[in-house]
Structures are given as structure tokens and as C-alpha cells.
Write an enzyme that holds these catalytic residues in place. Structure first.
Site, mmCIF file in Angstrom:
data_model
loop_
_atom_site.group_PDB
_atom_site.id
_atom_site.type_symbol
_atom_site.label_atom_id
_atom_site.label_comp_id
_atom_site.label_asym_id
_atom_site.label_seq_id
_atom_site.Cartn_x
_atom_site.Cartn_y
_atom_site.Cartn_z
ATOM 1 N N ASP A 362 41.705 -47.368 20.417
ATOM 2 C CA ASP A 362 42.810 -47.864 21.249
ATOM 3 C C ASP A 362 44.162 -47.736 20.560
ATOM 4 O O ASP A 362 45.122 -48.426 20.932
ATOM 5 C CB ASP A 362 42.573 -49.328 21.629
ATOM 6 N N LYS A 365 47.605 -47.624 22.341
ATOM 7 C CA LYS A 365 48.264 -48.789 22.955
ATOM 8 C C LYS A 365 49.551 -49.165 22.232
ATOM 9 O O LYS A 365 50.366 -49.923 22.769
ATOM 10 C CB LYS A 365 47.310 -49.986 22.982
ATOM 11 N N HIS A 390 47.619 -44.488 27.378
ATOM 12 C CA HIS A 390 47.309 -44.788 25.964
ATOM 13 C C HIS A 390 46.230 -43.864 25.409
ATOM 14 O O HIS A 390 46.196 -43.607 24.196
ATOM 15 C CB HIS A 390 46.907 -46.267 25.795
ATOM 16 N N ASP A 445 32.393 -50.294 23.772
ATOM 17 C CA ASP A 445 33.663 -50.991 23.958
ATOM 18 C C ASP A 445 33.547 -52.023 25.085
ATOM 19 O O ASP A 445 33.984 -53.174 24.956
ATOM 20 C CB ASP A 445 34.754 -49.964 24.273
#
Length: 506
Positions: A362, A365, A390, A445
Site C-alpha cells: 500500500d 497511499k 494508489h 490483505d
């Protein structure tokens, strides 16, 4: 022929241990020459080894014997036998056809005029030329001793050459090992190979490798971890002595290789069936230097990997903190990914790479505006499109690196929101067109996010999580990965329970 050749001198070398004899091939068409030579040398000992005689009466017989016996030390060769140059033909065949440069060849002739010494020595690869009338018993023994000494030294040099080649090859084998256990296994294998340098090999080997976790002898026994070998084996006295002296030890048919650096102390113990020679110990000491260098390389690689892993975890935690996730989320995702890799039968290297790369899933982000990332309510259509970027942002941040870790991480960042049915983003990939690391991260996730406490929610009950995952099998998630997770659920739950978040809400 001088009658002195019949005399047997009482002077001869003695030894308390007589080994396999030196092979000497007598090639002559006169049986009496065979008999007298054998009688004269019957009690001859050189380097604690007697003579083992082989007999040929023609050049063709000599060639046949040489073709089957590669370890003949000396040929006592007549020149004139079935033909005038039969002996010279044997010389050419041995050197040129059989490519045997080691055997010593002494021409003995009763007709020196038939093969003049100058011509023969100049044109044929022989080591001595003798008129049979020259060879009294003493001179014959002197000749034999000098020839065998020359053969022994040549073979010793050859063994050293071969041994050094083996050390180089063995060193390459251990330098390729990166994991400690693989290094221990490879080193034991190469040590065993090095001990087979002589013609007689170590057919029965007991070998173990230990890692020492403490530096004092009192705590070594209780804290010695057996890396490779017999699980029931206990360190022998020679191993304990090597620990005390912190150096290699060689005793009869046993060897202990001791090597250490600031991170690891390893001991390799091999017990065979024959005594170690001086050449064995020389080559093993040489190899030990390379073992220590290789072990130091492993330490540096581990230190680099530890630092790299720590940095990546920290970056992952920063990203997750910004998006109001727990730092333990990235650790759990990493361990889930490693578990999946092992369940799928991927190599240890691939599993480690996936574990180290997945915390960056991630990272994109960072590029999402706070107003979108931290919006308390549901995102509108435009905000959702911004949020979806993202994945591409993370890929763009990582993909320019030449480091394999970041290349894998870039694929995870790009693909962990793709869905099995093609409805994911950013590329709408379907099924196995989605890279495996992306499919794995997508499943773990969601599994972790639903099953973990957050400041804004409680973890879902396990049955509710499993219901969702089953419903999304073949839609969101790779169906094979779902089945694999469900079949090994206890392992995934063990990771979650070990690194469980504490609820920070009301």
C-alpha cells in the site's frame, strides 16, 4: 649377463605397517630375466610398501596390461622382443595413446647396438636406459628406489593439483549458499568430497554440523543446536576439544572444522574409515579459510537483509499509520505471504522475497490526498477514482529500481487489488494473468483487514470472515488459494494470534 644380479642384498627398508605394493611391470621375452628380477627384489621395501610384480613377455602383452592397470609405477622394459623395436612401440603407446605421463619407464637391453642410447633417449619419453650387463643387484635396487621415488613424487604433485581443483570447486559450491542451513549442508558435502582425494575413498562417513549459541564451554552442550546430521548425535570428545581450542582438529580418521565470526560459530565433524593424510589436512586447512570467508559473506548478507527488512517494515508501518492501519498489519501480511509461498512449494528464496516485498503493498497511499484518505464517510465516485490510483502510484515508485526486492514489491503494489473475475483495478486483469504475488496479497490483505481490530472497528468473527472468503472464491480471490488457506487455516490463525492488535477504540 652379470651373475651378481642373482645376489640378494640383506639391506632393505623396513616398516611396521606394510601397505599395498608398488606395481612394477617386467616386460621381457626371457623368462629368466623375470625370475632373477623378482628374486632380487623379493624383500625390497620402499616407503613402507613392497613391490607387486606384473609380467609380460611381448610388447602386445605389455600394452594390454597397461590398458587395464592405471596405477603401475614402473616398467622394466626390454627393447628387442617379438620385433626389434617392440619395446619402443610400447613406450609410444603408453605415452601417446594411453596418455600416461606418470609411469616410470626404464629400458633394459642386452643388445645396445640395436637401439642406441642417444637416439632412444632423444626420441622416446623414457626415464632411464640400462644395458642388462650394468644391472648388478645393488644397482638394480638403486634404480628401483630412484624410479619409485620419482613416481611417488609425481603422483603426490598430481594429487595436490587435483586437490586444489577440488578446493576451488568446493569453495564455489559453498559461496553459492546464502542460507545458513544450506551452507552447512553444502559444506559437509564438499568436505566429504575433499576427503576422497586418494585412490582409497571414505565409503562410510558420519558427519554433523553444529551451531554454537554461547561462547563458554559450560553452556555449549546445552545450547548446541544440531544443524545437519543425526538428531540423536552428541558432540564427541574431539568436538568438545575443538570448541575449547577454537581451531581445527585432526585425529586419526576424524576431523573437526571450527569456524566462527561475530554472528555464527559453526563446527563440522566428520568421522571416516581411514586415517587422514598430510595432504588431506593441508587441503582441509586451505578449504577452511574459504569456509570462513563464505560464512562471513552469509553474515553480511543476513545483516543487509535484516536492515533491509527493518527499513521496509518501517516504511510499511508509516504508510499504514497514515491510513489509520496498525503497523502489525504489514508484519502479518508478510508472514501470511511467506506461509502461502511455502504451502505452494516455492523455494525458500522466493518465500523470503515475497515476505520482504509484501509490506510495501500500500505504499502508493502516500500519494493520496488526506481529504480522500482520511474521509470519515463513504467516498464518492470521483474520490474513489483517486483512491484507486494508489496501486499505480506504488508501482511507479518502486518499478524503476534494479533491486529484485523492489521489482517484486512493485508488482504487488500494482496488482493486489486485481480480482479473479477481472473486475479489479487498475488494469482489470483476470485469473492467472494476475501475477501470483498479487493474487496472494489480495487474499491475505482482506483476510487480515477483516480479522483485525482497528480504532474505528472491531475484528469480524472468524465464521463471518470465512463466509465472505468462500463467497468471493472465483470472483475476488483465486479459488486455489482460497482452498489452500482453508485447508491450512490453523497456521494462518496462529500468525494472527501471535501478532494480534489491541483495540484502541471506545
Amino acid at each position: 649377463m652379470d651373475d651378481e644380479i642373482l645376489i640378494v642384498d640383506d639391506e632393505h627398508e623396513t616398516a611396521c605397517h606394510v601397505r599395498e605394493g608398488w606395481k612394477v611391470l617386467i616386460v621381457d621375452d626371457e623368462p629368466e630375466v623375470h625370475r632373477i628380477t623378482k628374486m632380487t627384489l623379493a624383500q625390497f621395501i620402499f616407503d613402507a610398501r613392497p613391490i607387486e610384480f606384473l609380467h609380460a613377455y611381448t610388447g602386445d602383452e605389455a600394452i594390454a596390461i597397461m590398458a587395464n592397470e592405471s596405477d603401475i609405477a614402473l616398467i622394466l622394459l626390454d627393447v628387442v622382443m617379438e620385433t626389434d623395436n617392440a619395446g619402443l612401440n610400447v613406450v609410444k603407446h603408453v605415452r601417446d595413446v594411453l596418455q600416461n605421463p606418470h609411469v616410470r619407464i626404464v629400458l633394459r637391453t642386452g643388445q645396445p647396438g640395436q637401439a642406441p642410447e642417444d637416439d632412444v633417449v632423444a626420441n622416446y619419453d623414457i626415464n632411464d636406459y640400462k644395458d642388462k650387463t650394468e644391472l648388478t643387484s645393488q644397482k638394480l635396487r638403486t634404480l628401483i628406489r630412484a624410479s619409485l621415488r620419482s613416481y611417488r613424487d609425481i603422483r603426490t604433485l598430481e594429487h595436490h593439483r587435483r586437490g586444489l581443483e577440488k578446493v576451488i570447486a568446493a569453495s564455489k559450491g559453498i559461496f553459492e549458499k546464502q542460507a545458513l542451513k544450506q551452507f552447512a549442508e553444502g559444506t559437509l558435502e564438499q568436505l566429504s568430497a575433499l576427503l576422497a582425494l586418494e585412490e582409497s575413498s571414505l565409503y562410510t562417513l558420519r558427519h554433523n554440523a553444529y551451531e554454537l549459541r554461547n561462547s563458554t564451554l559450560e553452556t555449549l552442550l546445552s545450547n548446541t543446536v544440531l544443524l545437519v546430521g543425526d538428531d540423536k548425535a552428541n558432540p564427541s570428545d574431539v568436538v568438545l576439544e575443538a570448541m575449547r581450542q577454537r581451531q581445527n582438529l585432526y585425529r586419526d580418521n576424524e576431523l573437526v572444522i571450527f569456524c566462527n565470526n561475530p554472528r555464527h560459530s559453526l563446527i563440522f565433524h566428520i568421522e571416516g574409515t581411514r586415517p587422514l593424510s598430510q595432504m588431506d589436512t593441508y587441503l582441509l586447512n586451505l578449504f577452511t579459510e574459504n569456509i570462513i570467508i563464505a560464512l562471513e559473506n552469509i553474515r553480511l548478507n543476513e545483516l543487509l537483509a535484516d536492515n533491509q527488512r527493518e527499513i521496509i517494515y518501517r516504511i510499511g508501518e508509516i504508510v499504514e499509520t497514515r491510513s489509520k492501519e496498525s503497523g502489525l498489519h504489514v508484519k502479518r501480511v508478510a508472514l501470511y505471504c511467506e506461509l502461502f509461498a511455502k504451502l505452494l512449494g516455492l523455494s525458500d528464496e522466493k518465500a523470503e522475497l515475497l515476505k520482504r516485498a509484501s509490506p510495501l503493498h500500500d505504499i502508493g497511499k502516500i500519494g493520496i490526498p488526506d481529504a480522500v484518505l482520511h474521509k470519515p464517510g463513504k467516498l464518492d465516485a470521483d474520490e474513489w477514482e483517486i483512491m484507486k490510483t494508489h496501486a499505480q502510484i506504488g508501482y511507479d515508485m518502486l518499478s524503476g529500481s534494479d533491486i529484485e526486492l523492489f521489482q517484486v514489491a512493485s508488482q504487488i503494489a500494482l496488482n493486489h487489488h486485481e480480482k479473479w473475475d477481472g473486475s479489479g483495478y487498475p488494469q482489470g486483469l483476470r485469473e492467472r494473468n494476475i501475477p501470483l504475488e498479487g493474487r496472494i496479497t489480495a487474499l491475505v490483505d482482506v483476510f487480515d483487514a477483516l480479522g483485525s481490530d482497528r480504532c474505528y472497528k472491531r475484528a469480524w468473527p472468524l465464521d463471518k470472515i470465512l463466509t465472505l472468503i468462500r463467497e468471493e472464491k472465483g470472483r475476488h480471490f483465486d479459488p486455489d488459494l482460497v482452498d489452500l488457506m482453508l485447508a491450512n487455516l490453523e497456521h494462518f490463525l496462529a500468525i494472527r494470534d501471535t501478532y494480534r492488535d489491541e483495540f484502541q477504540g471506545e
